[in-house]
Each structure stands twice: as structure tokens, then as C-alpha cells.
Design an enzyme around this catalytic site. Sequence first.
Site, PDB file in Angstrom:
ATOM      1  N   GLU A  48       0.862  -1.174   0.000  1.00 14.54           N
ATOM      2  CA  GLU A  48       0.000   0.000   0.000  1.00 14.54           C
ATOM      3  C   GLU A  48       0.903   1.230   0.000  1.00 14.54           C
ATOM      4  O   GLU A  48       1.849   1.321   0.781  1.00 14.54           O
ATOM      5  CB  GLU A  48      -0.860  -0.055   1.264  1.00 14.54           C
ATOM      6  CG  GLU A  48      -1.932   0.991   1.345  1.00 14.54           C
ATOM      7  CD  GLU A  48      -2.713   0.880   2.667  1.00 14.54           C
ATOM      8  OE1 GLU A  48      -2.794  -0.222   3.239  1.00 14.54           O
ATOM      9  OE2 GLU A  48      -3.195   1.923   3.120  1.00 14.54           O
ATOM     10  N   ASP A  57      -5.935  10.119   9.686  1.00 13.25           N
ATOM     11  CA  ASP A  57      -4.647   9.565  10.087  1.00 13.25           C
ATOM     12  C   ASP A  57      -4.127  10.150  11.381  1.00 13.25           C
ATOM     13  O   ASP A  57      -4.318  11.324  11.677  1.00 13.25           O
ATOM     14  CB  ASP A  57      -3.619   9.782   8.965  1.00 13.25           C
ATOM     15  CG  ASP A  57      -3.870   8.842   7.796  1.00 13.25           C
ATOM     16  OD1 ASP A  57      -3.894   7.629   8.040  1.00 13.25           O
ATOM     17  OD2 ASP A  57      -4.072   9.332   6.667  1.00 13.25           O
TER      18      ASP A  57
END
Lengths: 405, 267
Positions: free
Chosen positions: B49, B60
Site C-alpha cells: 500500500e 490519520d
Amino acid sequence: MNDHTPNSLRAWPDARGRFGEFGGRYVAETLMPLILELESAYRASKSDPEFQKELDYYLTHYVGRPSPLWHAQRLSAHLGGAKIYFKREELNHTGAHKINNCVGQILLARRMGKTRIIAETGAGQHGVATATVCALFGLPCTVYMGATDVERQQPNVFRMKLLGAEVVPVKSGAGTLKDAMNDALRDWVANVHDTFYIIGTAAGPHPYPELVRDFQTIIGTEAREQLMQAEGRLPDIAIASVGGGSNAIGLFHTFLDEPNVRLIGVEAAGKGMHSHEHAASLNMGRPGVLHGNRTYLLQDDDGQIQEAHSISAGLDYPGIGPEHSWLHDIKRVEYVGITDSEALEAFQLCARTEGIIPALECAHALAHISKIAPEMGKEQIILLNLSGRGDKDIFTVAKHLGTSL
Amino acid sequence: MSRIAGVFAGLRKEGRGALIPFVEAFDPDRATSLALLQGMAANGADIIEIGMPFTDPMADGPTIQAAGLRGLKAGATLRGVLGLVREFRATDSHTPLVLMGYLNPILSYGVPQFCVDAAQAGVDGLIIVDLPPEEADLILDDAKANALDIIRLIAPTTSDARLKQVLEGSSGFVYYVSITGITGTRTASAADLARDIPRLRAATDLPIAVGFGVRTPEQAATVVAHADAAIVASALIDTLCKESKEAVLRDVRALADGVRGVRKQAA
């Protein structure tokens, strides 16, 4: 806004939460169920007379509504043109229009059974208003505030703490409103089960832009009635400063379907529109997606969000509420820019001619009035949303004027 | 069969789960990212990824936020990320690559052109964090036309009714966010996974990857005992910051061994 005709400009957003192509719900999956729950709770409240009654009670007895409409005679005479009226939102409890929305949202939070409140704040006005209603209802409150803003808005930081709120300085990015909103969203993602996020401006994912606007439209509704009583007619111009845009949409919304009322939103041009240090998202930005909605943003060629700049912490945001983006595109509202130094001039002018120290945010709209009022006839009327008082700004202003306090 | 589907089909035969490590593009520079991609593929990564840096990564935690800002400082752009993919593909045609990021840079690039360019560069799938199914129509057709998998996040807050809607238009695999929270913080327990994964299995035939808070080989092993893949991101970025890219590859090897230690029933 189901009670409006289909062609009304007041009938938006649509079922997807869009104003034209703007708005929408661009959030992570963790938040989506909550956003949908909030929307259905809001729909139920909006049509519930009991909710409206409760809201009215707090607005009347706690906030102090209706706020007065003031004919600023000395300022009007000084500028030598149009008659200038101030809708005095700075006289609300906590000193700005922000409290209207906070009362509405915390009543909604209570209905939804949420037991913890979070908020973001730029200038600190929304943080103070949120901390205030949390104290009133005995709910714990966490306010995210950019570290830069914490520095330049110390009085409001202290106020929030006095009111029992926890103030979290956000160090990421430039440490301003955008970064505070990122961290508030992160908190929300982690605490969806018990937390209600009171967003301070008419931006963010649907239904926030609609909900915040609805709680702020009382500004325009009252002003319209008060002006009809005072003058027997509508204003020629309604004007307000725009950061996220809640005070402006609160004033404008009632006039959207009145073609003879010119609407002007004033963006912060900072050190100048072409200086790269401004917060003029509509004039200098382009559409994109940030903080859950599609709207005009200050961004670079790669779609990275740029830092905004304004002397006024409340306008220091690289985006704007989606309804304003739409009103800009369809040209219903004109959006202009005022620089830091023009706002500073107007700040002092208002203090000296009217005995009112305005928030630096409103000083931007006042500065534009200084430009246009002299060109207008004495019978013409300008209606300004004086959305906040300037006590919080005296340290910033003193510094710019070379005085140390 | 797409590269992603091919990998999962192969692993089912082998009877084991997948390891999906994460690289934030250009953190701290392009050369390191390229070396990490190549090194991860050589050290047991089944899929990789790649984070597309964005100034405002709302979902995040501090680790990936900081990595993204370092990437931007090193000159990362969406075009640059695709260039990195292209260079990796020149020597590795089998390891699937999934780009993860936020919508605005893609909008700015132009959705149709981005899908064409990403597919040409060798990207296999996209995870766009702030694009829920309600708004996904803006990319679905272009992604499909270019054979890019749209990988959706599913959260513990996603109801059964909503699950159907989220899975519609999903392909490649589903990404189960095992905790309500941001990346790199808490970790889901075996009991959480034993409760949550069967709910997903009942709703989809797609492979299920679990991310957010998976840090150690033991945790990765726990994940693949229940799901089909473990995604490890923040822990590897921490290692890169505190040690070196060699140390990251050492950790990837250990994670891959952890995942390989769990035997699943071969298909």
C-alpha cells in the site's frame, strides 16, 4: 426548507446535501453512520414545535435575543452617503453570533443522548460559545485550537478554561483553524459513540452547512423585521464578512429571493490578494474537497491545501461554506476582498464614530462599507451584520499599531 | 484476473493470509521509497500500500500525518507518486500496488485522467479515505474502465444495512478499520476480530484485510487467523524514523514470517 417554492434560492441543499455542485458528505466511513444519524435527528427536531420552543426559550432568556438594530448615524454622516445600520450580534451573550448556533446544536446533542462535546475554534469566539453552552448544560467540553491562534487569542483561551473547557493546542500545519478542524474530526472518529461535534461555521459535511445556517438565519429574519419597522423597506445592500461564512449566510439567507437586495460578502485579503498571504478562497481559490465538503479552497496545482492568512483569526481559513461557493458561482452574492490594513483602519473608525469596538472580522465588512457608502445616495440603506465585539482583538490591534499593552 | 485477485487466489491455495505493508511516498525522499517498495516485495510483502501525501489527512494519526508532510517537503505530487509506481513496475510485474489517500489531489489532477495514468503506471487499486459510497459515483466508472479496484473502508460503526451499500461497487478486497479511531493508535483484540470478521464474511466474498493499529508479527498473525490480510503502516513508519530502511525491511520480514506461521485451511 421544504416550505419554499421549488425555484427559491432558499430551498437548498438537495437530498445529497448539495448546493449546486458544492457541499456533500466527503468523510471517512467511520463517520458516515453518525452523519446520517445527525441528519435524521436534525430533520426530526426541525419539525418538532417542542424543539423550537426550547430553542426560543434559550435564545430569548440566555442569549438575549432579539439583538438590536442600530442606526449608525455618526458613521453614516462621516462617510457622507448611505444610511448604515448595524445588526448588533456583538451584544449577544459571549459577544458574537456564534452562540446562536451553539445553543441549537447542544439542544440537538442532548436529544441524541450525546454526553461529550467537542469543537474547533479559530479566533476563539466559537470555542467560548461552545464552552459556555457546555457549562450551562453540564457537559464536558474539549476545544481544539491551532497553537498559533492560542498564542494570539490568549483572552479567549482563558475564558474557555474558566468555563470549564479543556483547550487542546494543535501544532500540526500552521496551527490555525484548518488544523484545529482536522484534529476535532480525528477526535470525533475515535469517540463516535458518545461525542457530538459542534461545528462553528456553515461548512463541513452535510447536514452541518444547512444546520448551522438554519440556526443563524435568525440574524437576517430579525434584522429584516426591525428594518421594516424602522424604514418601512428592505436594505439596498446587506453585507457581512466571510471566513467559513456562518454570520454572512445568517444575514443573507432571508434576502436570497429578494432581487433588489444586493448581497456582499467580504473576504480577508490579508496582505493583498496577490501576495499569497490572504484567506480569499472565493476570489483566489478553486473548487475542491476538504473537511467533508466540496467548496472553493486555497490549494496548489497538486491539490494540496495552502495556509490562509488574515490579521483576523476568525477569517483565517483556506475554505468557505459550500452555500457561499454556490452563491458565488450563480453570482447572487458578490464577494470582495479587504486587506489587513484596511480592516485596521475601519476597526478604529467604528470605535471612534460609534463607540463600538468591532471584531476584526466585522472590521473587514466595515472597511468595504467605507469604500461604497460615500458613492451611495442618502436615502439608500446598508445593513451590516456586526457579528462580534472586538475586545478579544485589542492585543492584536495594539501590536499592529505599535502599542504594547 | 486482476493482480490483486490473483494474489489472494494463490494464497488461498497456499493456505495462508497476506501481509500488506505501507510506504508513504517520498518519505523522507523518493529514493528511499523506491528502495522500500523493492525491498518489501523481496521480504515477504504480498501487496504493498502506498500513501499519497496530503496536507490534511483527517483519518490519520500523528505518525502518518508527519510522514505525509515529510513526503510533501521532499517534493511529492500525485504525478510523482505515479512516477514512483512506474519505476517499481519496470522490475516487478507481479506485486499488487494499492494507492491510499484523500480525494482532493485526485480531483485536482482530474479524475478520468488520473485513472488512466494510474492504471498505465501499474497501480492496481485505490483507497480514497474521504470518498464514502454516497459520493463515489464521481470515480466508479473511470476506475472500472481502467480496471482499478476501488477498495472501501468498513468500520465497526458500519451497520449491517449499510454494509451492503458499502460493498456495492467495492472490488479487490475490503479494508476493515478494526477500531473506531485514527491510524496507528489502538489495536483490535482477537476477541474483537472474532466478533467482527464473521459479520463481514456473511456479507461478501471479497478478501478481508484488517488495518489500523496492527504493529507486531504477533498481532499480524492474530489478524490473519481471522481475516485474509494484515495491513501494517504506522509501526513501519516509526521504524523508518527511528532507525533505517534496512530496519523496516527487517520488520517486514518478521511480519511476513508471523503471517506465514498461521496455517489456514487451503482452498
